[in-house]
Design an enzyme around this catalytic site. Sequence first.
Site, PDB file in Angstrom:
ATOM      1  N   ILE A   1     -42.246 -11.144 -36.652  1.00  0.00           N
ATOM      2  CA  ILE A   1     -43.564 -10.528 -36.754  1.00  0.00           C
ATOM      3  C   ILE A   1     -44.494 -11.023 -35.657  1.00  0.00           C
ATOM      4  O   ILE A   1     -45.227 -10.239 -35.052  1.00  0.00           O
ATOM      5  CB  ILE A   1     -44.164 -10.794 -38.150  1.00  0.00           C
ATOM      6  CG1 ILE A   1     -43.365 -10.026 -39.212  1.00  0.00           C
ATOM      7  CG2 ILE A   1     -45.634 -10.385 -38.196  1.00  0.00           C
ATOM      8  CD1 ILE A   1     -43.745 -10.371 -40.644  1.00  0.00           C
TER       9      ILE A   1
ATOM     10  N   ASP B   1     -46.587 -27.931 -32.868  1.00  0.00           N
ATOM     11  CA  ASP B   1     -46.622 -27.821 -34.326  1.00  0.00           C
ATOM     12  C   ASP B   1     -48.058 -27.614 -34.780  1.00  0.00           C
ATOM     13  O   ASP B   1     -48.876 -28.533 -34.737  1.00  0.00           O
ATOM     14  CB  ASP B   1     -46.044 -29.097 -34.945  1.00  0.00           C
ATOM     15  CG  ASP B   1     -46.066 -29.101 -36.464  1.00  0.00           C
ATOM     16  OD1 ASP B   1     -46.579 -28.130 -37.061  1.00  0.00           O
ATOM     17  OD2 ASP B   1     -45.569 -30.077 -37.048  1.00  0.00           O
TER      18      ASP B   1
ATOM     19  N   ASN C   1     -50.097 -16.780 -37.429  1.00  0.00           N
ATOM     20  CA  ASN C   1     -48.902 -16.161 -37.993  1.00  0.00           C
ATOM     21  C   ASN C   1     -47.818 -17.159 -38.369  1.00  0.00           C
ATOM     22  O   ASN C   1     -46.935 -16.845 -39.164  1.00  0.00           O
ATOM     23  CB  ASN C   1     -48.341 -15.155 -36.976  1.00  0.00           C
ATOM     24  CG  ASN C   1     -47.004 -14.598 -37.391  1.00  0.00           C
ATOM     25  OD1 ASN C   1     -46.911 -13.750 -38.271  1.00  0.00           O
ATOM     26  ND2 ASN C   1     -45.930 -15.088 -36.763  1.00  0.00           N
TER      27      ASN C   1
ATOM     28  N   LYS D   1     -60.434 -22.547 -38.432  1.00  0.00           N
ATOM     29  CA  LYS D   1     -61.569 -23.442 -38.159  1.00  0.00           C
ATOM     30  C   LYS D   1     -61.847 -23.577 -36.666  1.00  0.00           C
ATOM     31  O   LYS D   1     -62.985 -23.371 -36.204  1.00  0.00           O
ATOM     32  CB  LYS D   1     -61.280 -24.811 -38.767  1.00  0.00           C
ATOM     33  CG  LYS D   1     -62.268 -25.915 -38.399  1.00  0.00           C
ATOM     34  CD  LYS D   1     -61.797 -27.243 -38.970  1.00  0.00           C
ATOM     35  CE  LYS D   1     -62.643 -28.416 -38.483  1.00  0.00           C
ATOM     36  NZ  LYS D   1     -62.139 -29.709 -39.018  1.00  0.00           N
TER      37      LYS D   1
ATOM     38  N   TYR E   1     -43.855 -21.455 -51.357  1.00  0.00           N
ATOM     39  CA  TYR E   1     -44.194 -20.399 -50.404  1.00  0.00           C
ATOM     40  C   TYR E   1     -45.263 -19.481 -50.992  1.00  0.00           C
ATOM     41  O   TYR E   1     -46.255 -19.154 -50.335  1.00  0.00           O
ATOM     42  CB  TYR E   1     -42.935 -19.613 -50.060  1.00  0.00           C
ATOM     43  CG  TYR E   1     -43.138 -18.515 -49.052  1.00  0.00           C
ATOM     44  CD1 TYR E   1     -43.198 -18.795 -47.693  1.00  0.00           C
ATOM     45  CD2 TYR E   1     -43.244 -17.181 -49.444  1.00  0.00           C
ATOM     46  CE1 TYR E   1     -43.375 -17.792 -46.753  1.00  0.00           C
ATOM     47  CE2 TYR E   1     -43.412 -16.168 -48.524  1.00  0.00           C
ATOM     48  CZ  TYR E   1     -43.474 -16.477 -47.181  1.00  0.00           C
ATOM     49  OH  TYR E   1     -43.643 -15.467 -46.259  1.00  0.00           O
TER      50      TYR E   1
ATOM     51  N   LYS F   1     -49.186 -18.725 -49.662  1.00  0.00           N
ATOM     52  CA  LYS F   1     -49.647 -17.395 -49.289  1.00  0.00           C
ATOM     53  C   LYS F   1     -50.819 -16.935 -50.163  1.00  0.00           C
ATOM     54  O   LYS F   1     -51.679 -16.181 -49.689  1.00  0.00           O
ATOM     55  CB  LYS F   1     -48.484 -16.406 -49.342  1.00  0.00           C
ATOM     56  CG  LYS F   1     -47.363 -16.726 -48.356  1.00  0.00           C
ATOM     57  CD  LYS F   1     -47.866 -16.802 -46.909  1.00  0.00           C
ATOM     58  CE  LYS F   1     -46.749 -17.036 -45.912  1.00  0.00           C
ATOM     59  NZ  LYS F   1     -47.230 -17.045 -44.512  1.00  0.00           N
TER      60      LYS F   1
ATOM     61  N   VAL G   1     -39.413  -7.539 -44.338  1.00  0.00           N
ATOM     62  CA  VAL G   1     -39.459  -7.159 -42.924  1.00  0.00           C
ATOM     63  C   VAL G   1     -38.182  -7.664 -42.262  1.00  0.00           C
ATOM     64  O   VAL G   1     -37.690  -8.760 -42.595  1.00  0.00           O
ATOM     65  CB  VAL G   1     -40.697  -7.750 -42.222  1.00  0.00           C
ATOM     66  CG1 VAL G   1     -40.711  -7.377 -40.746  1.00  0.00           C
ATOM     67  CG2 VAL G   1     -41.972  -7.274 -42.898  1.00  0.00           C
TER      68      VAL G   1
ATOM     69  N   THR H   1     -36.487  -9.653 -40.350  1.00  0.00           N
ATOM     70  CA  THR H   1     -36.638 -10.914 -39.633  1.00  0.00           C
ATOM     71  C   THR H   1     -35.559 -11.879 -40.112  1.00  0.00           C
ATOM     72  O   THR H   1     -34.795 -11.578 -41.047  1.00  0.00           O
ATOM     73  CB  THR H   1     -38.019 -11.546 -39.909  1.00  0.00           C
ATOM     74  OG1 THR H   1     -38.103 -11.862 -41.309  1.00  0.00           O
ATOM     75  CG2 THR H   1     -39.149 -10.601 -39.519  1.00  0.00           C
TER      76      THR H   1
END
Length: 269
Positions: free
Chosen positions: A28, A74, A101, A134, A167, A171, A200, A202
């Site tokens: 993505i 990172d 992303n 930020k 996860y 999200k 998707v 990926t």
Amino acid sequence: MMSQGDVSASQSQTHKGVALVTGAARGIGRGIALRLADDGFDIAVNDLPNTPELDELIKTIEGKGRRALATPGDVSDESIVTDMIQRTVSTLGSLDVMVANAGVAILEPFLDTSVAAFDKQMAVNARSVMLCYKHAAKQMIAQGRGGRIIGASSMAGKQATDMLLAYSATKFAIRGMTQSAALALGKHGITVNAYAPGGVETRLLDTFDEFLEPLAGPRAGRNGLLSVTAVGRIGEPEDIAHLVSYLVSREAGYITGQTISINGGAYFD
């Protein structure tokens, strides 16, 4: 001078500004970087160090006639994020669009969720987005002409699953951060939104299939998503990139604080 909330007003038709995309080496993120280059942005791309696909992406962007910069590191580390933004501005001239992303998914049954996996996903998925939001916002405020900030949520950030506890939590967190940032930054002409993909094509979907194969057979992840997807296909990175292209446009200046599902109708909000 660019008007507030309009990242393209002071740019020519062929150059709309500078976009920074994290987790951009593949999938993505790569699709978004290429689409924004086609739209007229110079592009800074981030992924982990020693990711060979990042060099290929730089060449592809430059082949489109746009300037490009690799900023590996990172992004769960605050010093890496601040350096990444400083390098983008010093090399490409500004920061008009931030696309946070980067992310990682570790599949574990609910009762087997480990602290190590939970902490890693919180750091990579949630903390990195907070840091990108930020520090991109600080740069955009200093520039004084608004901007666009976009984060990566997920269908799992709207409907959790028992194999993606950590996860899903990260999200869901991105949705909250997106709303909070939108409220704080609107007065500076900065909009903040997120995308929430379903399945998707990926490497993550490949991993999902591999994880489920012993339990439900080959391609169980893809087949499960297809069975509930109204349009009858798995998504492509370009589907997400099309939405991001709109969200960073002038026409999207009145949209903020939203996490928009892109799942082919797998679930409805």
